[in-house]
Design an enzyme around this catalytic site. Structure first.
Site, PDB file in Angstrom:
ATOM      1  N   LYS A 173       0.701  -1.549  -0.134  1.00 11.57           N
ATOM      2  CA  LYS A 173       0.179  -0.058  -0.140  1.00 11.57           C
ATOM      3  C   LYS A 173       0.933   1.221  -0.026  1.00 11.57           C
ATOM      4  O   LYS A 173       0.481   2.149  -0.779  1.00 11.57           O
ATOM      5  CB  LYS A 173      -0.746  -0.130   1.083  1.00 11.57           C
ATOM      6  CG  LYS A 173      -1.963   1.139   1.121  1.00 11.57           C
ATOM      7  CD  LYS A 173      -2.645   1.302   2.593  1.00 11.57           C
ATOM      8  CE  LYS A 173      -1.760   2.084   3.552  1.00 11.57           C
ATOM      9  NZ  LYS A 173      -2.467   2.361   4.716  1.00 11.57           N
ATOM     10  N   ASP A 178      -6.645   0.922   1.192  1.00  8.97           N
ATOM     11  CA  ASP A 178      -6.733   1.021   2.573  1.00  8.97           C
ATOM     12  C   ASP A 178      -8.132   0.403   3.093  1.00  8.97           C
ATOM     13  O   ASP A 178      -8.986  -0.103   1.989  1.00  8.97           O
ATOM     14  CB  ASP A 178      -6.446   2.444   3.159  1.00  8.97           C
ATOM     15  CG  ASP A 178      -7.418   3.474   2.741  1.00  8.97           C
ATOM     16  OD1 ASP A 178      -8.527   3.120   2.019  1.00  8.97           O
ATOM     17  OD2 ASP A 178      -7.395   4.519   3.166  1.00  8.97           O
TER      18      ASP A 178
END
Length: 215
Positions: A124, A142
């Site tokens: 991420k 997320d």
């Protein structure tokens, strides 16, 4: 697993997001690519606002890996102790800064594999940096994007990697660059976890979520 929304619905959704916010940006403050890496690494299990409060004074003093190593782990800890898991994060930031100096000449690499090789930098974080700094259409999934992707069926998936792939496979190409920012903002301010603000939602008429809220 639910099927993603059809192409024409995806195109309409992102056209509306684009009309409302043509150039969405991330909310983590940074002054260069190095401080962006640090800020995103610090943001794990923390709010952007909380990270920004800590990094404002930090980045006024430290904006390179060399300067971070000069500050040291204990010095860094003093700046970020208001952030959750700050000791482990401080350790990782010092380690990644040392690697950048020793292996990359103090520069942040622009490949996902190299970024993921840095301590405290996962997929991420790497995708955020690739997207925000180098303009790659990388999708940083997320908790907000995972929720919105599944709730709206824009990008359903059983885990974050599946949602990332679903965005890449189903969101029209012209919206890929900003897709994750639009979805994060939508999840953060409208499609809330406990009580989504459906009456204020730009895509309420397209969203298939069966439990829409009323005012």
């Amino acid at each position: 697993m639910a099927r993603p929304l059809p192409y024409h619905d995806q195109a309409e959704i992102f056209a509306r997001f684009q009309a409302a916010e043509p150039e969405p940006v991330g909310e983590l403050d940074h002054v260069n690519v190095y401080t962006l890496v640090v800020a995103v690494a610090l943001s794990a299990q923390a709010t952007d606002a909380g990270v920004n409060r800590a990094t404002g004074p930090l980045f006024a003093r430290v904006d390179t890996p060399v300067a971070m190593l000069d500050l040291g782990e204990e010095g860094l800890t003093e700046y970020i102790k208001s952030i959750g898991l700050y000791r482990n994060k401080a350790r990782n930031v010092i380690k990644l800064s040392r690697i950048l100096v020793e292996e990359y000449g103090g520069e942040v690499p622009s490949s996902r594999a190299a970024l993921e090789g840095l301590p405290g930098v996962g997929r991420k974080t790497a995708n955020v940096v690739l997207n925000m700094w180098w303009g790659h259409p990388a999708q940083a999934v997320d908790t907000h994007i995972f929720r919105v992707g599944n709730r709206t069926r824009i990008a359903p998936g059983k885990d974050t990697l599946a949602v990332e792939r679903a965005i890449e496979d189903n969101v029209p190409a012209e919206y890929q660059l900003h897709a994750h920012h639009w979805l994060i903002l939508h999840g953060r301010y409208v499609c809330l976890a406990r009580k989504p603000r459906c009456p204020d939602c730009l895509i309420r008429d397209i969203c298939p979520h069966p439990e829409k809220t009323e005012r």
